[in-house]
Design an enzyme around this catalytic site. Structure first.
Site, short mmCIF file in Angstrom:
data_model
loop_
_atom_site.label_atom_id
_atom_site.label_comp_id
_atom_site.label_asym_id
_atom_site.label_seq_id
_atom_site.Cartn_x
_atom_site.Cartn_y
_atom_site.Cartn_z
CG ASP A 100 -0.22 0.05 2.54
OD1 ASP A 100 0.81 -0.63 2.67
OD2 ASP A 100 -0.69 0.76 3.45
CD GLU A 165 4.29 0.96 6.80
OE1 GLU A 165 5.09 1.36 7.68
OE2 GLU A 165 3.88 1.70 5.87
#
Length: 478
Positions: A100, A165
């Site tokens: 991400d 994250e």
């Protein structure tokens, strides 16, 4: 033991293919903190799993459940667990990364579309190019070079890639804990390698052996039943903003010294051996000025400045919620305000140790004001610091790999920021964890015009592969 020559040669010859794969990854807008991009974030997870499968990795997508975000109940992006190699005579290395990225809009100040990888001046510009899609693609490059040439990997590999994250890694700690207790993917892991940080400068590769923890707080002050007109109530009532400013001014001084008794005193002084690490680092006050955009370092001594980032606690004031901050003039007395600040922690500090100290101090200081307002201290989130043993063979293997590829001895650094999963792996697996950065200090992760130098992507791929060979060599010799 150096890397297989055919591996290094393949990386050089296929640089264009590797860059195209990174471009394909950057194109997917996997913004985990944007509910409208959740579908694409999940798509990125499936794309990455497909890439791993094509390169011979046995994979599984782990469902991490759902969460409420921006008023919507959303599926969490899946964690990808992978396994390649089962040779009991080889060491097993666990690789972590995240697929991400941070939000990005052209209107934020990007020179180009942030989700189109652009090559300019030997640099690759695009969101996620250095954080963390570039390093993940580096590992895929390593796998491809070995698979296409039928070269056996020198170690067994395990993979753990997540898609949250940049938004708190929700569900990951629980997955790791469960997998360690009940699963198969983490069994027999001998060490962990994470590439999710950066060199200290633009010249010298680095190995990172420590991260600061964090404890994030809010000071909430309330008084009137509603916002008041300053012309009607100024100097008639106790104002929440006045109390809050007074309290925030008693947290840290202009030289960075933390004013809360007991916080600084927790940390032992650096010994001579540790001081030498900072003295020997290829880092200067000019580097600080370049990174900060101005010559504003707190000290003229290099070691003091470096320790301020790496091994000393710090306290930063972040903002005030509820205060007037728009353009123009508004003569309002806010009825309630919330001041946000955080402590960056170093061993032996933990959030659990500092929370009562911070709370009691602020309650005592508020009492001295004799204010009729109400105040409470709110702990919002946090994470423990982490420090690893740099003398472990895991670090020695990475050092030898960097020396072989970059022809330089790496700086040994402790990062000022926090990567909570690092400590989770260290505690739950009980093995050495290494941070092996691919990118440079000026890559602009989380910022506009994020980039990764082509040399760092290609040579960094070689470092990752060579590191595996050095792990095998060092552990075989032992």
């Amino acid at each position: 033991m150096g890397a297989h020559h055919d591996f290094l040669d393949y990386v050089d010859k296929n640089a264009d293919t590797f860059i195209q794969r990174l471009a394909d990854a950057v194109k997917i807008k996997s913004i985990s903190s944007d509910a409208s991009r959740r579908k694409e974030t999940i798509e990125m997870g499936h794309w990455l799993e497909g890439q791993l499968k094509d390169l011979g990795v046995t994979t599984v997508l782990r469902n991490l459940g759902q969460h409420l975000m921006q008023g919507q109940l959303l599926d969490l992006p899946p964690a990808i667990l992978g396994r390649l190699g089962e040779d009991p005579n080889k060491k097993t290395v666990l690789v972590y990364g995240h697929y991400d990225v941070q939000p990005a809009l052209r209107s934020d100040g990007w020179d180009t579309d942030p989700f189109e990888l652009v090559m300019k001046d030997d640099r690759l510009f695009g969101r996620g190019s250095t954080d963390d899609k570039g390093p993940i693609m580096g590992w895929l490059n390593v796998l491809e070079a070995h698979r296409r040439q039928n070269i056996d990997l020198p170690v067994n590999l395990r993979f753990c890639f997540e898609g949250m994250e940049e938004n708190g890694s929700e569900g990951l700690d629980e997955l790791i804990e469960k997998e360690v207790a009940e699963g198969e993917f983490f069994k027999g892991v001998d060490c962990v390698c994470i590439s999710d940080n950066y060199w200290l400068n633009t010249r010298t590769p680095a190995l990172t052996y420590g991260l600061r923890g964090i404890a994030y707080f809010a000071i909430n002050v309330s008084g009137p039943g509603q916002d008041l007109h300053s012309g009607l109530f100024g100097r008639m009532v106790h104002e929440p903003m006045t109390d809050l400013i007074k309290l925030m001014s008693r947290l840290v001084d202009h030289n960075g010294t933390i004013l809360i008794p007991g916080i600084e005193e927790m940390v032992p002084h650096a010994d001579e051996q540790e001081l030498k690490l900072y003295t020997n680092m290829d880092y200067s006050l000019a580097d600080v000025a370049e990174a900060a955009g101005a010559s504003i370092a707190l000290s003229d001594h290099k070691e003091t400045v470096i320790m301020g980032r790496m091994r000393s606690p710090s306290l930063s004031l972040h903002g005030i919620q509820g205060a007037f901050s728009e353009p123009g003039c508004k003569t309002v007395i806010p009825s309630k305000v919330s001041g946000k600040f955080s402590l960056r922690l170093v061993p032996p500090q933990t959030p659990q140790l500092v929370i009562p100290i911070v709370t009691q101090y602020l309650e005592s200081e508020f009492g001295k004001l004799n204010s009729k307002n109400k105040m409470n201290v709110e702990y919002l989130h946090g994470g423990k610091p982490w420090v690893a043993d740099v003398n472990h063979w895991n670090f020695e293997a990475a050092k030898k790999a960097i020396e072989a590829i970059w022809k330089k001895t790496p700086d040994y650094t402790r990062e000022g920021g926090s990567i909570p999963v690092t400590l989770t792996f260290a505690e739950k697996l009980g093995v050495n964890v290494l941070l092996l950065p691919m990118g440079r200090a000026d890559d602009g992760a989380h910022s506009t015009n994020e980039k990764l130098d082509i040399s760092n992507f290609i040579e960094g791929t070689k470092v990752l592969g060579t590191y595996l060979y050095e792990v095998a060599a060092l552990t075989a010799a032992a």
